[in-house]
Scaffold this active site. Structure first.
Site, PDB file in Angstrom:
ATOM      1  N   GLU A   1       0.803  -1.225   0.000  1.00 43.10           N
ATOM      2  CA  GLU A   1       0.000   0.000   0.000  1.00 43.10           C
ATOM      3  C   GLU A   1       0.837   1.278   0.000  1.00 43.10           C
ATOM      4  OE1 GLU A   1      -3.032  -0.059   3.014  1.00 43.10           O
ATOM      5  OE2 GLU A   1      -3.785  -2.010   2.405  1.00 43.10           O
TER       6      GLU A   1
ATOM      7  N   GLU B   1      -4.943  -8.709   1.314  1.00 41.83           N
ATOM      8  CA  GLU B   1      -5.575  -8.353   2.590  1.00 41.83           C
ATOM      9  C   GLU B   1      -7.064  -8.172   2.371  1.00 41.83           C
ATOM     10  OE1 GLU B   1      -3.991  -4.928   4.677  1.00 41.83           O
ATOM     11  OE2 GLU B   1      -1.935  -5.565   4.279  1.00 41.83           O
TER      12      GLU B   1
HETATM   13  C1  FCB Z   1      -4.132  -2.037   5.741  1.00 39.18           C
HETATM   14  C2  FCB Z   1      -2.707  -2.298   6.182  1.00 39.18           C
HETATM   15  C3  FCB Z   1      -2.598  -3.350   7.269  1.00 39.18           C
HETATM   16  C4  FCB Z   1      -3.693  -3.207   8.291  1.00 39.18           C
HETATM   17  C5  FCB Z   1      -5.032  -3.125   7.632  1.00 39.18           C
HETATM   18  C6  FCB Z   1      -6.205  -3.036   8.591  1.00 39.18           C
HETATM   19  O1  FCB Z   1      -4.214  -0.788   5.157  1.00 39.18           O
HETATM   20  O2  FCB Z   1      -1.922  -2.703   5.088  1.00 39.18           O
HETATM   21  O3  FCB Z   1      -1.310  -3.274   7.819  1.00 39.18           O
HETATM   22  O4  FCB Z   1      -3.433  -2.132   9.098  1.00 39.18           O
HETATM   23  O5  FCB Z   1      -5.076  -2.028   6.771  1.00 39.18           O
END
Ligand code: FCB
Length: 470
Positions: A183, A368
Site C-alpha cells: 500500500e 488483505e
Molecule cells: C491495511 C494495512 C494493514 C492493516 C489493515 C487493517 O491498510 O496494510 O497493515 O493495518 O489495513
C-alpha cells in the site's frame, strides 16, 4: 487446538461458502501480518529505529500513545505462532520483513542476527508446510533514511533496491514469492500528505514526490529480484477501495473521480499502463517535477501477480469546506465494523472485476481483506466472532463470483492472523482470526479461525477428488 463444546456447536451451525467449486484447485488460502504490527522486540539484536518507532513515541500521534514495542511479542513467540498457523491449515502466510531490523542504518551490510531470525522463521514455515509470501516493505522505513529526506528524496528508492537485493541474497533460497511494497498510497499520502501515519508530515507536494519514488523503488527492486532470483514471483500490493458518488449530482460524481485519481489510480495507472493519467496529474500537481526520463518504464515493468488489499466501499460527497480535495467520505451501509468501515461484500467483487478489466491480465492475489470488531472473550475463554465469520463468508463468496466472471484470482489472505498493533489506532482495533490478550500474550483462535480452517480443509478435499469439475 481444543474447541469448547459451545464453540463446536456454533461452528456446526455456520453455513459454508456458497460456491466452493468457484475456487480452483491450488487456490492459495492464507493469512497476513506485518512486522511492526506483531514482532515487538524493537531494541533487540541490533534492530534500529524505524519511522513507526519515532511516530508512535511522539505524544498525540497514536491512540493512547500505543506503540509496537512489544505488540504480539512474535519475535520471541514465533515458534508457537507458526504451530498455530499450521493448525489453522493455511497453505500460505504473508509476512513482512523489518527493514530496520535487517539493515538498521538503511544501508550497508545486513545485521546477521536479523538474518538469522528471518532464516529461522522461514525455515520454520517450510518445516510446517506453509509457504511464505514475503512483503519487503510494510511502512517501517529506517529512521536514518527519513532523516536523510525519507520517501520524498529520490535516493530512498535506490536505498530500497539495495536493501531488497541484500535481502534476496540472504533469504532467497527460502522464499519464492515476494511483494515489494504494501500500500504505497498509505506510505505516501497518509505519511507525508495528511500526517496520519509515520512520519507524520503534512505536505501534499512531498506526498506526490514520495508516491513517485515509491513506484520507482518498486520498479528498481523488481529488476534486482529478477536478476538475482529469476525463478521467484514478484508483485506489489495496492489498496483498492470501491468508491461511489453519494448522489447522482455532478459535484459528487466529480468528487468521486478526484478521490479515485488521488488514491486507486495514483499507483495502478503507472504500474499497469506506464502513465500518470490527466486526472492523476490534476489532483497531484507536484508529481510532474519528480518524474525523470525512463522512470515510468521502470515502474511499469510486468509483475507476476498483482496484490490487491480491499476492505470497504465508501460514498463520496463534494464538500467545499473539506480540507482535502474538497470532499468527504462516508461508509456505505451498513457501517458496522469497529473502524467504521462498511461490510459490503459486493465491493470486493467490484474491485476485482475493475482491476482485471481495466488494469492487468496478471493473476491477482487478495493480499488483505478483513474487518475489526469489538470481540468478546466469554467465560469459557471462547471468542465467538460471528460478525467476522459472516464477513469472511460474504467476501469469499464475492471473490467466488469474481472468479466465475473470469477474474484470474489465485489466492486470498485474510487480514489478519493475529490481533495486532493497528498503526495510529493502536491496540483498540482487533482484526485477527486469533485473539491476542496483550497482557498475557495468550492466543485464542476465534470462531472465524475455526470456520476458515474448515472451509480450507473442505476445499482441499473437494479439489483433491477426481470428481472435481475443474
Ligand atoms: C491495511 C494495512 C494493514 C492493516 C489493515 C487493517 O491498510 O496494510 O497493515 O493495518 O489495513
Amino acid at each position: 487446538m481444543t474447541t469448547s463444546e459451545r464453540l463446536r456447536d456454533r461452528l456446526l451451525a455456520q453455513a459454508s461458502l456458497a460456491d466452493p467449486s468457484a475456487f480452483p484447485p491450488g487456490f492459495r488460502w492464507g493469512l497476513s501480518t506485518a512486522a511492526y504490527q506483531i514482532e515487538g522486540a524493537v531494541r533487540e539484536d541490533g534492530r534500529g529505529p524505524s519511522i513507526w518507532d519515532t511516530f508512535s513515541h511522539t505524544p498525540g500521534k497514536t491512540f493512547h500513545g500505543d506503540n509496537g514495542d512489544t505488540a504480539c511479542d512474535h519475535y520471541h513467540r514465533w515458534r508457537q505462532d507458526l504451530d498455530l498457523l499450521q493448525e489453522l491449515a493455511v497453505q500460505d502466510y504473508r509476512l513482512s520483513l523489518s527493514w530496520s531490523r535487517l539493515q538498521p542504518a538503511g544501508s550497508g551490510p545486513l545485521n546477521p542476527l536479523a538474518v538469522k531470525f528471518y532464516r529461522d522463521l522461514l525455515s520454520g514455515l517450510a518445516e510446517r508446510g506453509v509457504r511464505p509470501l514475503v512483503t519487503l516493505y510494510h511502512w517501517d522505513l529506517p529512521q536514518p533514511l527519513e532523516d536523510a529526506g525519507g520517501w520524498p528524496a529520490r535516493s530512498t528508492a535506490a536505498a530500497f533496491a539495495d536493501y531488497v537485493a541484500a535481502a534476496v541474497v540472504a533469504l532467497g533460497d527460502l522464499v519464492q514469492d515476494w511483494i515489494t511494497l504494501n500500500e504505497p498510497w498509505c506510505s505516501s499520502v497518509l505519511g507525508y500528505g495528511l500526517g496520519a501515519h509515520a512520519p507524520g508530515r503534512r505536505d501534499l507536494a512531498a506526498a506526490a514526490t514520495a508516491a513517485h519514488h515509491l513506484g520507482l523503488a518498486h520498479g528498481l527492486a523488481l529488476a534486482r529480484i529478477r536478476q538475482l532470483a529469476p525463478a521467484s514471483r514478484v508483485g506489489i500490493s495496492n489498496i483498492v477501495t470501491d468508491l461511489w458518488p453519494a448522489t447522482d449530482s455532478p459535484a459528487d460524481q466529480a468528487a468521486t473521480q478526484r478521490l479515485d485519481a488521488s488514491s486507486n489510480r495514483l499507483f495502478l495507472d503507472p504500474l499497469c499502463h506506464g502513465v500518470y493519467s490527466d486526472p492523476v496529474h490534476a489532483v497531484w500537481p507536484a508529481l510532474a517535477a519528480a518524474i525523470r526520463p525512463g522512470d515510468l518504464e521502470t515502474i511499469a515493468a510486468p509483475t507476476d501477480f498483482l496484490g490487491l488489499n480491499h476492505y470497504h466501499r465508501s460514498y463520496v460527497h463534494h464538500d467545499d469546506t473539506a480540507p482535502y480535495l474538497a470532499l468527504r467520505e462516508t461508509p456505505a451501509e451498513p457501517a458496522d465494523t469497529s473502524c467504521g468501515w462498511s461490510v459490503v461484500p459486493d465491493s470486493l467483487e467490484a474491485v476485482l472485476i475493475r482491476v482485471a478489466r481495466d488494469y492487468s491480465a496478471a493473476p491477482i492475489l487478495v493480499t488483505e481483506s478483513g474487518a475489526s470488531f469489538d470481540d468478546y472473550v466469554d467465560p469459557d475463554a471462547a471468542v465467538v466472532d460471528q460478525e467476522r465469520v459472516d464477513y469472511l463468508r460474504g467476501y469469499l463468496d464475492a471473490a467466488g463470483r469474481a472468479l466465475r466472471a473470469g477474474v484470474d484470482l489465485r489466492g486470498y489472505y485474510a487480514w489478519s492472523f493475529l490481533d495486532n498493533y493497528e498503526w495510529a489506532l493502536g491496540y483498540s482495533k482487533r482484526f485477527g482470526l486469533v485473539h491476542v490478550d496483550y497482557a498475557s500474550q495468550r492466543r485464542i483462535p476465534k470462531l472465524s479461525a475455526h470456520w476458515y480452517r474448515r472451509e480450507i480443509t473442505q476445499h482441499r478435499q473437494m479439489t483433491a477428488s477426481p470428481a472435481h469439475p475443474a
